[in-house]
Design a protein around this motif. Structure first.
Motif, PDB file in Angstrom:
ATOM      1  N   GLN A 407       0.910  -1.234   0.031  1.00 33.40           N
ATOM      2  CA  GLN A 407       0.102  -0.103  -0.105  1.00 33.40           C
ATOM      3  C   GLN A 407       0.826   1.276  -0.107  1.00 33.40           C
ATOM      4  OE1 GLN A 407      -2.413  -0.124   3.423  1.00 33.40           O
ATOM      5  NE2 GLN A 407      -0.770   0.119   4.991  1.00 33.40           N
ATOM      6  N   GLY A 409       0.858   5.878  -0.190  1.00 37.26           N
ATOM      7  CA  GLY A 409       0.007   6.776   0.293  1.00 37.26           C
ATOM      8  C   GLY A 409      -0.544   7.458  -0.917  1.00 37.26           C
ATOM      9  N   ASP A 410      -1.989   7.915  -0.863  1.00 39.61           N
ATOM     10  CA  ASP A 410      -2.340   8.659  -2.202  1.00 39.61           C
ATOM     11  C   ASP A 410      -1.872  10.070  -2.502  1.00 39.61           C
ATOM     12  OD1 ASP A 410      -3.657   9.870  -0.178  1.00 39.61           O
ATOM     13  OD2 ASP A 410      -5.799   9.365  -0.825  1.00 39.61           O
ATOM     14  N   ARG A 442      -8.680   2.490  -2.963  1.00 42.32           N
ATOM     15  CA  ARG A 442      -8.441   3.641  -2.086  1.00 42.32           C
ATOM     16  C   ARG A 442      -9.063   3.580  -0.709  1.00 42.32           C
ATOM     17  NH1 ARG A 442      -9.097   8.531  -4.940  1.00 42.32           N
ATOM     18  NH2 ARG A 442      -6.923   8.914  -5.301  1.00 42.32           N
ATOM     19  N   ASP A 443      -8.243   3.511   0.497  1.00 41.72           N
ATOM     20  CA  ASP A 443      -8.916   3.079   1.802  1.00 41.72           C
ATOM     21  C   ASP A 443      -7.756   4.169   2.739  1.00 41.72           C
ATOM     22  OD1 ASP A 443     -10.304   2.210   3.790  1.00 41.72           O
ATOM     23  OD2 ASP A 443      -8.986   0.375   4.021  1.00 41.72           O
ATOM     24  N   SER A 444      -8.715   4.909   3.255  1.00 42.20           N
ATOM     25  CA  SER A 444      -8.010   5.939   4.431  1.00 42.20           C
ATOM     26  C   SER A 444      -6.616   6.480   3.813  1.00 42.20           C
ATOM     27  CB  SER A 444      -7.655   4.870   5.493  1.00 42.20           C
ATOM     28  OG  SER A 444      -8.872   4.512   6.186  1.00 42.20           O
ATOM     29  N   GLY A 445      -6.712   6.946   2.625  1.00 42.85           N
ATOM     30  CA  GLY A 445      -5.504   7.725   2.135  1.00 42.85           C
ATOM     31  C   GLY A 445      -4.547   6.778   1.708  1.00 42.85           C
ATOM     32  N   MET A 446      -4.892   5.522   1.713  1.00 45.79           N
ATOM     33  CA  MET A 446      -3.539   4.487   1.060  1.00 45.79           C
ATOM     34  C   MET A 446      -4.291   3.879  -0.114  1.00 45.79           C
ATOM     35  SD  MET A 446      -1.500   5.098   3.217  1.00 45.79           S
ATOM     36  CE  MET A 446      -0.206   3.691   2.902  1.00 45.79           C
TER      37      MET A 446
END
Length: 704
Positions: A407, A409-410, A442-446
């Motif tokens: 994963q 970071g976006d 995308r989940d919690s900014g990841m």
């Protein structure tokens, strides 16, 4: 103290006593100081110019003097066969210092891979694709494995830089640099290129402008002011057919080792079969033969004397096939750079000279060969330029990074490419598309791999994601359990009378069984009648400079080589027949005597003509449009309409139109918004500079 004395004493001892060299070559001498200082470099020399040693000796000296540990040097090559060829040399050099070299690619067994992971070699030879597979593999602790990396050598760097494998290589190197937390020394090895400074800057990637870099090329001849070609023996002949080429080859240079280059696998197969029918000991090498078949051919050729090996460009790079006497070229290679690589295979023995015999089969091939040799005679070599707008590689890299790290970071993902354009914030639209289409979640900014990526690329642990080039679907050909190679499936589906026969490795085979599900066919030997065919992808066609040189040849320019009587006569015929299509003062628009055909003879190359056809779309024939040399116009076009149209055309150039079917040849295009994928293809099909040059020239209207 000479620069040679700066090498580690053990390395210097073995150069003198083990290799028994009287000294280093100029390139090797010139490379010592900058490489020992840790600088980036591009080492240029002709084929067999000692480039591998020029890089290896200083790096091994640094390794010993500075106590490097673990896998500290990566040696990257474009071909597995080249890696296999280099391994014994690099193993020998590393062993001088008690160090180890090893190889990692798709043909290396799992047992050998486990041994490499358990005891990291000091030098690892691999391809960018295999390097990518190590980064994304769950079986490789990539942080630990690459923690000691200090230098990367990229052999045949020009072979990467001119296509998407180069973008992939740069992106993977930047990810490695970010992973280990410090820059690595980058050293490129290449034959002559037209833009060495730019190639070095390209190789440095995100570090360009911040790290010292040197182009080192003492062995590369500088063209004289008069444009005299490098010394050598080059001859151009016209033979009219492949059968005649085989007859000429059978009659010439008996007792010598000859390497024959063809421009297609089909021509290799057909010529190999013809030469064997003449009783010539013949070996073959091309990408659709199995690795074992190629290796056996190359090893047998290296040990033989009176023989021929027929190859595509697979033997153009630095694979050692022994000491050659002759190089023969069927038709013409696509670039001057390729010709330099090929002629560089000869003339290695003391007292011998570099040589190449061109055998042209058609009038067009004769003109292209003459044009290429005209450019060579002037000392001109193509610049190596990375293809523009590699958005599909950006998509592939984003997916590969999420595989590597699980994963990301976006907002922090651009850090992995250290500011290398285009792997930055400009890729945000690609990220959005990948998320919208399910390639990424995308989940919690990841960001992490999504179900669509699993579906499309997850087969065999995402193996299909590690390579950025596509290959046509092919069937494996087996004799019993022995793998001969691969063929185009069309040969198995077309209607035939009697037995279905294939031509592979220069021999005919009868098909006995086809396993459609597993894409395999089984064969047995047959007495002739085999057919060879492979689908070729991508855009063919000449570039601007080579097309302009063809025009010069038609206008009377001769290349500075030996022309046989047959070549002189056929050139005269071509010049006579095409005299209406060329003019030294500009382009020509020719209307036939019946008024049914109107063609604009630009001699600008395929990409420039594609750009011109798009820009002048309102007067271009919608069906039969253009090729390398000409563009077909509407037959009712008048001179006044033309003059009004071209008055400002160079100010409104537009990109060529691209058929959606062409997206099939752009790997990972499905991971892009369609408009971006189409824009990538259009930018690569365009030659805006060449089109503008044509539009600035006068145009003459001629009635034939």
């Amino acid at each position: 103290m000479s620069t040679t004395d700066l090498l580690h004493p053990v390395v210097l001892h073995h150069i003198v006593n083990t290799l028994q060299w009287p000294g280093l070559r100029p390139l090797q001498e010139a490379a010592v100081q900058p490489l020992l200082a840790g600088n980036d470099a591009l080492l240029l020399a002709p084929t067999a110019g000692g480039k591998t040693e020029a890089a290896a000796f200083p790096l091994l000296s640094r390794m010993a003097a500075e106590g490097w540990s673990g896998t500290s040097v990566l040696y990257l090559c474009p071909l597995k066969a080249l890696l296999n060829n280099l391994l014994p040399r690099l193993e020998r050099y590393a062993d001088w210092l008690g160090r180890r070299a090893a190889i990692w690619h798709g043909d290396v067994t799992s047992t050998r891979r486990r041994a490499i992971l358990a005891g990291r070699p000091d030098v690892l030879l691999t391809t960018p694709e295999s390097l990518e597979s190590m980064l994304v593999s769950r079986n490789v602790d990539h942080r630990a494995f690459f923690s000691g990396l200090r230098a990367v050598v990229v052999d045949e760097v020009h072979a990467f830089a001119g296509d998407d494998r180069g973008w992939h290589l740069l992106a993977v190197l930047e990810r490695l640099t970010h992973l280990i937390g410090h820059p690595v020394q980058r050293i490129g090895l290449s034959a002559t290129v037209g833009n060495p400074d730019r190639l070095l800057t390209w190789l440095q990637g995100a570090g360009a402008g911040t790290r010292s870099g040197h182009v080192i090329a003492p062995d590369v001849p500088v063209p004289s002011a008069a444009g005299a070609p490098p010394p050598g023996e080059v001859e151009l002949d016209f033979v009219g057919s492949l059968q005649n080429a085989a007859t000429v080859l059978a009659a010439l240079h008996a007792g010598e080792k000859r390497l024959v280059f063809c421009e297609s696998r089909q021509a290799v197969e057909e010529l190999g079969s013809l030469l064997r029918s003449h009783g010539i000991t013949t070996f073959l090498s091309h990408a659709s033969l199995s690795a074992d078949e190629r290796r056996r051919s190359e090893e047998a050729f290296a040990e033989a004397r009176d023989c021929v090996i027929v190859s595509t460009s697979t033997l153009e790079l630095g694979i050692d096939v022994g000491d050659l006497d002759r190089v023969i070229q069927i038709d013409a290679p696509s670039t001057v750079a390729s010709f330099l690589q090929r002629i560089g295979r000869t003339g290695r023995r003391p007292g011998s000279i570099r040589n190449c015999l061109f055998l042209a089969r058609t009038g067009d091939a004769l003109l292209e060969a003459a044009a290429l040799l005209l450019l060579w005679g002037r000392g001109w070599v193509e610049p190596v330029i990375a293809p523009p707008e590699p958005r599909h590689i950006v998509a592939q890299q984003l997916l590969a990074l999420c595989l590597q790290e699980h994963q990301v970071g976006d907002r922090t993902w651009p850090r992995w490419w250290n500011g290398l354009d285009p792997f930055g914030r400009s890729a945000d639209p690609i990220i959005r598309h990948l998320v919208d289409q399910g390639y990424l979640d995308r989940d919690s900014g990841m960001l992490h791999i999504g179900p669509e990526a699993e579906r499309r690329f997850g087969h065999r642990h995402f193996m299909g994601m590690t390579a950025v080039f596509t290959g046509a679907p092919e069937f494996t050909v087996l004799v019993g359990r022995e793998d001969l190679g691969r063929i185009d499936p069309a040969l198995l589906t077309e209607e035939v009378q009697g037995d279905r026969r294939l031509l592979l490795n220069g021999r005919s085979w009868r098909v006995t069984y086809i396993d459609w599900r597993r894409r395999r066919c089984f064969v047995e030997p047959a007495d002739g009648g085999g057919k060879a065919r492979w689908t070729t992808g991508g855009w063919a066609g000449r570039g601007f400079e080579l097309s302009r040189a063809v025009r010069e040849v038609l206008l009377g320019a001769d290349p500075p080589v030996n022309l046989t009587r047959r070549a002189v006569e056929r050139l005269a015929q071509e010049r006579e027949e095409r005299s209406s299509f060329v003019h030294p003062g500009g382009s020509v628009i020719v209307r036939d005597r019946h008024g049914d055909d109107l063609r604009w003879w630009t001699w600008a190359g395929f990409r420039a003509n594609a750009t011109l056809a798009a820009t002048m779309a309102e007067v271009v024939d919608p069906v039969q449009r253009f090729d390398d040399s000409q563009i077909r116009l509407r037959k009712d076009l008048t001179r006044d309409e033309w003059m009004a149209l071209v008055a400002d055309a160079d100010q409104r150039l537009c990109l060529p139109e691209v058929n959606k079917k062409a997206l099939d040849g752009l790997k990972f295009s499905e991971a892009l918004p369609e408009r971006l994928a189409m824009a990538t293809l259009a930018s690569r099909l365009a030659d805006l500079a060449g089109a503008a040059d044509v539009l600035r020239e006068p145009t003459r209207f001629i009635q034939t």
